[in-house]
Each structure stands twice: as structure tokens, then as C-alpha cells.
Design a protein around this motif. Structure first.
Motif: not given
Length: 111
Positions: A79-96
Motif C-alpha cells: 500500500g505504501i508503494l501504491l500510494a507513492e505511485k498514485l502521488k506521482r501519477e496525480l502530479f502534485g494535484s493532491y496530497t496523498v
């Protein structure tokens, strides 16, 4: 999106039975994966990861299965790794933020 916050800026990645793995961090509303422009591989990984939530519990007996704490720890690491991937894909649009599961330890302490 049905989150009633005036502006959705903070997300949390958290698994729960029968729920999507992305939530509004402010109000706790469960958000649909398709509401975000995610790559198909990441959306699939998130959904598959969420579907594994609770596999460390024998739901018929409501008990922790052998090696359940390690299984939950492994799930949290993924889950930690997926949260990091999500953060990268959202390009800083959201805090994750990632919210780890602690259910296995709760069940272990029930004995």
C-alpha cells in the motif's frame, strides 16, 4: 465525485472491505477510482490490492489466521508503494497519505 468538501485536495489510500482504496482525507468519503485520470495498470493494482484486504482474517471463525500479522504487514508495504505511485501519477494535484491497516494486531490482542 460526490465528496461534499468545497475543494478536494487531500486523499488517503486505505483498504477496507468492499470499498475503493481512495478516500477524501478531509471528510472520509470513499471515492471512485474512475474519478481520477489514472493509468489502467495503476487503477488495476490499486483495486487488486484493496480486494486482498482482510485476507489475514478467517471470516467464518472471526479469528486471525496463522502468519496473519506478517500478511497484513506485507499488505501495508504494498500500500505504501501504491500510494507513492498514485502521488506521482496525480502530479502534485493532491496530497496523498497512506493509512495502514492494524486489524491483525487487534485480532491478535483479542485472545
Amino acid at each position: 465525485m460526490s465528496c461534499e468538501c468545497t475543494e478536494l485536495k487531500a486523499l488517503k489510500v486505505e483498504a477496507d472491505v468492499g470499498a475503493e482504496p481512495i478516500w477524501c482525507k478531509t471528510c472520509g468519503f470513499n471515492l471512485e477510482l474512475f474519478d481520477f485520470q489514472l493509468s489502467i495498470p495503476l487503477a488495476r493494482e490499486l483495486r487488486e490490492w484493496a480486494e486482498l484486504y482482510g485476507q489475514w482474517i478467517d471470516w467464518d471463525t472471526d479469528t486471525l489466521i496463522p502468519n496473519g500479522i506478517q500478511m497484513e504487514d506485507d499488505h501495508n508495504e504494498a500500500g505504501i508503494l501504491l500510494a507513492e505511485k498514485l502521488k506521482r501519477e496525480l502530479f502534485g494535484s493532491y496530497t496523498v497519505t497512506f493509512i495502514p491497516s492494524s486489524m491483525a494486531r487487534m485480532y491478535a490482542n483479542k485472545k
